[in-house]
Structures are given as C-alpha cells and as structure tokens.
Design an enzyme around this catalytic site. Structure first.
Site, PDB file in Angstrom:
ATOM      1  N   CYS A  57      42.043  30.100  45.356  1.00 38.70           N
ATOM      2  CA  CYS A  57      42.463  31.495  45.454  1.00 38.70           C
ATOM      3  C   CYS A  57      42.099  32.203  44.154  1.00 38.70           C
ATOM      4  O   CYS A  57      42.507  31.764  43.072  1.00 38.70           O
ATOM      5  CB  CYS A  57      43.975  31.525  45.663  1.00 38.70           C
ATOM      6  SG  CYS A  57      44.668  33.178  45.548  1.00 38.70           S
ATOM      7  N   ASP A 111      46.178  27.779  48.877  1.00 40.59           N
ATOM      8  CA  ASP A 111      45.895  29.219  48.918  1.00 40.59           C
ATOM      9  C   ASP A 111      47.058  29.878  49.656  1.00 40.59           C
ATOM     10  O   ASP A 111      47.967  29.197  50.148  1.00 40.59           O
ATOM     11  CB  ASP A 111      44.562  29.475  49.647  1.00 40.59           C
ATOM     12  CG  ASP A 111      44.209  30.955  49.696  1.00 40.59           C
ATOM     13  OD1 ASP A 111      44.478  31.678  48.720  1.00 40.59           O
ATOM     14  OD2 ASP A 111      43.667  31.416  50.728  1.00 40.59           O
ATOM     15  N   CYS A 129      37.453  36.923  46.892  1.00 41.95           N
ATOM     16  CA  CYS A 129      38.704  36.452  47.496  1.00 41.95           C
ATOM     17  C   CYS A 129      38.259  35.399  48.501  1.00 41.95           C
ATOM     18  O   CYS A 129      37.289  35.612  49.239  1.00 41.95           O
ATOM     19  CB  CYS A 129      39.424  37.596  48.197  1.00 41.95           C
ATOM     20  SG  CYS A 129      40.738  37.041  49.322  1.00 41.95           S
ATOM     21  N   THR A 130      38.963  34.271  48.519  1.00 43.33           N
ATOM     22  CA  THR A 130      38.484  33.157  49.346  1.00 43.33           C
ATOM     23  C   THR A 130      38.643  33.419  50.838  1.00 43.33           C
ATOM     24  O   THR A 130      38.081  32.694  51.658  1.00 43.33           O
ATOM     25  CB  THR A 130      39.203  31.853  48.946  1.00 43.33           C
ATOM     26  OG1 THR A 130      40.622  32.045  49.086  1.00 43.33           O
ATOM     27  CG2 THR A 130      38.883  31.478  47.509  1.00 43.33           C
ATOM     28  N   GLY A 151      47.860  38.804  46.805  1.00 44.76           N
ATOM     29  CA  GLY A 151      47.178  39.901  46.097  1.00 44.76           C
ATOM     30  C   GLY A 151      48.063  41.048  45.662  1.00 44.76           C
ATOM     31  O   GLY A 151      47.686  41.824  44.780  1.00 44.76           O
TER      32      GLY A 151
HETATM   33  N1  DGL Z   1      42.584  34.077  49.210  1.00 37.90           N
HETATM   34  C1  DGL Z   1      43.203  34.575  48.035  1.00 37.90           C
HETATM   35  C2  DGL Z   1      42.233  35.036  46.995  1.00 37.90           C
HETATM   36  O1  DGL Z   1      41.209  34.410  46.842  1.00 37.90           O
HETATM   37  C3  DGL Z   1      44.451  35.422  48.208  1.00 37.90           C
HETATM   38  C4  DGL Z   1      44.465  36.496  49.224  1.00 37.90           C
HETATM   39  C5  DGL Z   1      45.853  37.102  49.318  1.00 37.90           C
HETATM   40  O2  DGL Z   1      46.750  36.381  49.745  1.00 37.90           O
HETATM   41  O3  DGL Z   1      46.038  38.262  48.894  1.00 37.90           O
HETATM   42  O4  DGL Z   1      42.450  35.964  46.264  1.00 37.90           O
END
Ligand code: DGL
Length: 241
Positions: free
Chosen positions: A73, A10, A183-184, A43
């Site tokens: 992610c 991620d 989002c994780t 993102g």
């Molecule tokens: N944790 C990720 C997701 O599930 C990405 C968050 C990011 O870096 O913007 O979208």
C-alpha cells in the site's frame, strides 16, 4: 532457508496486485495476504489513525509467523514505514512507493502521478518527486478521491464515473506520456485508466517490490528452498455496511 510465509497487507484487494508481481519472481514462497477491508480506505485516514491500523495489521501477520512483511500500500508506506521499522525492529519490511523514479529514469517529459489523498500529500511523495524529477520533466501530482473505494466495490459503472470526475481537469490528456499508478488498487482499473490517456505508458511499483523482497530474503538466508509452487492464504477484516 525458511518455508515460513511472507506476509502482505493492504486496505483490501489492491495489495493483490503487488502480491502478483512478487509471486511471479518468487513462485515457490508461501504467502499470507491480509486485506484490512474494515479500515478501507487508508487514503483518508490521519497519520495517527494509520499508525494504529498498520501496527494491528502487522501483529495479525506476525501471529501467522511470517518471515517478512510487504506493506502492499502506497498510502501506508509513504506515511508509516519508518514507524513500523522502529516499532518492530526485528521484522524485515518492504514498502510500496509510487514508481516516480521509474517514470523519471524513463526520460518522459509529461508525467501524471495518481494516488490517494494520503499519498499525494505525504512529505515522502514530495521528496520522491524532488529527488527524481529532471529539468524539462513535469510531474502532475493528482489525488484521486474515492477511486480506491470504487475499485474495492468492483462495480465498473462506479469506477468509470469516478475516473471521469477525477480526470475532468487534467489538461491535454492525450499528451501524457506516462501515468504512475501510485495506489496498489489502480492496476485493477488499468484498462479503464488507459482509455483517458491513450498514448501513455502505465507504470506501478510492483516489480520493484518483488526485487527488493528477493534481495532481502537472499541477504538473510531466508529464501524458501521448495521446488514446487507455494500456497497463498487470504484473510480479510470485515467491512461494516
Ligand atoms: N491500496 C492502497 C494504496 O496503495 C490504499 C488505498 C486506500 O485504502 O485508500 O494507497
């Protein structure tokens, strides 16, 4: 049978929420977790930037001889999972998608989907909504600008300020029945998000990912036969301050 580790990546700590769900179902597997903090947030990246990032992350995990890769992610999955499968046809990938199906199947009518800009605007997210929404159900697709980064800092004041800003235009928050954490990173701020939507059930894709990992490993005869709890190795790319 294989005791090779499962790779997970991620943009940072968010993917640990998926890792936790997978470990609950498959505690005896070994894991290598790569947090690509240098490229956080995913993102706001363009699709071509993201493709380079996920390719490099995959290569780093393959150096560690992983037997399967979890894209932990939603942003990377909704935009690049097909590219990854084409680029590395020999590698089994499991992606993490917003739990839209879970929310729609639950029969709730007022559904709020929270995710990064990249996920909120991805054609795959539109497709998920279109495929699953039923008559009478409303899904509000809300990109939460800067939230993953705020969570990445682990600074509660920043997280609270960010949530207030992102949720300021949500109509009738007390009527929201289910919030999809798309989002994780967001499960790490679950308690804070819940305060804005007191009656809502908060759902995420972690358990679905875990079931899919188990299914794939079973199908390919790659489950770890070990009788004891596996190990987890964490490594992160360094974020420039
Ligand atoms: N944790 C990720 C997701 O599930 C990405 C968050 C990011 O870096 O913007 O979208």
């Amino acid at each position: 049978m294989s005791d090779a580790p499962i790779g997970v990546f991620d943009s940072g700590i968010g993917g640990t929420t998926v890792l936790k769900s997978v470990q609950e179902l498959l505690p005896n597997e070994n894991y290598v977790f790569f947090g690509d903090s240098a490229n956080c947030p995913f993102g706001t990246k363009s699709p071509s930037e993201l493709r380079q990032i996920v390719k490099a992350a995959t290569e780093r995990l393959l150096e560690r001889k992983v037997k399967l890769i979890i894209v932990a992610c939603n942003t990377a999955t909704t935009q690049t999972i097909e590219y990854l499968r084409e680029t590395f046809p020999e590698v089994p990938f499991v992606g993490t998608e917003p739990a839209v199906k879970l929310a729609c199947d639950g029969g709730w009518t007022q559904i709020l989907l929270l995710s990064t800009e990249g996920t909120a605007h991805a054609p795959r997210t539109e497709e998920l909504i279109h495929e699953n929404v039923r008559p009478g159900q409303t899904i509000v697709n809300l990109p939460c600008l800067g939230l993953a980064e705020a969570i990445e800092t682990r600074d509660l004041t920043k997280i609270r300020e960010n949530l207030k800003e992102n949720f300021k235009n949500v109509q009738n928050p007390e009527e929201v029945e289910v919030v999809i954490l798309g989002c994780t990173h967001y499960p790490l701020a679950k308690a804070e998000i819940q305060k804005f939507f007191p009656k809502a059930k908060l759902v995420d894709g972690g358990e679905g990912v875990a079931r899919q990992v188990k299914r794939l490993l079973e199908e390919r005869g790659l489950l770890n036969p070990a009788k004891k709890r596996g190990e987890v190795e964490y490594f992160f790319s360094k974020r420039e301050e």
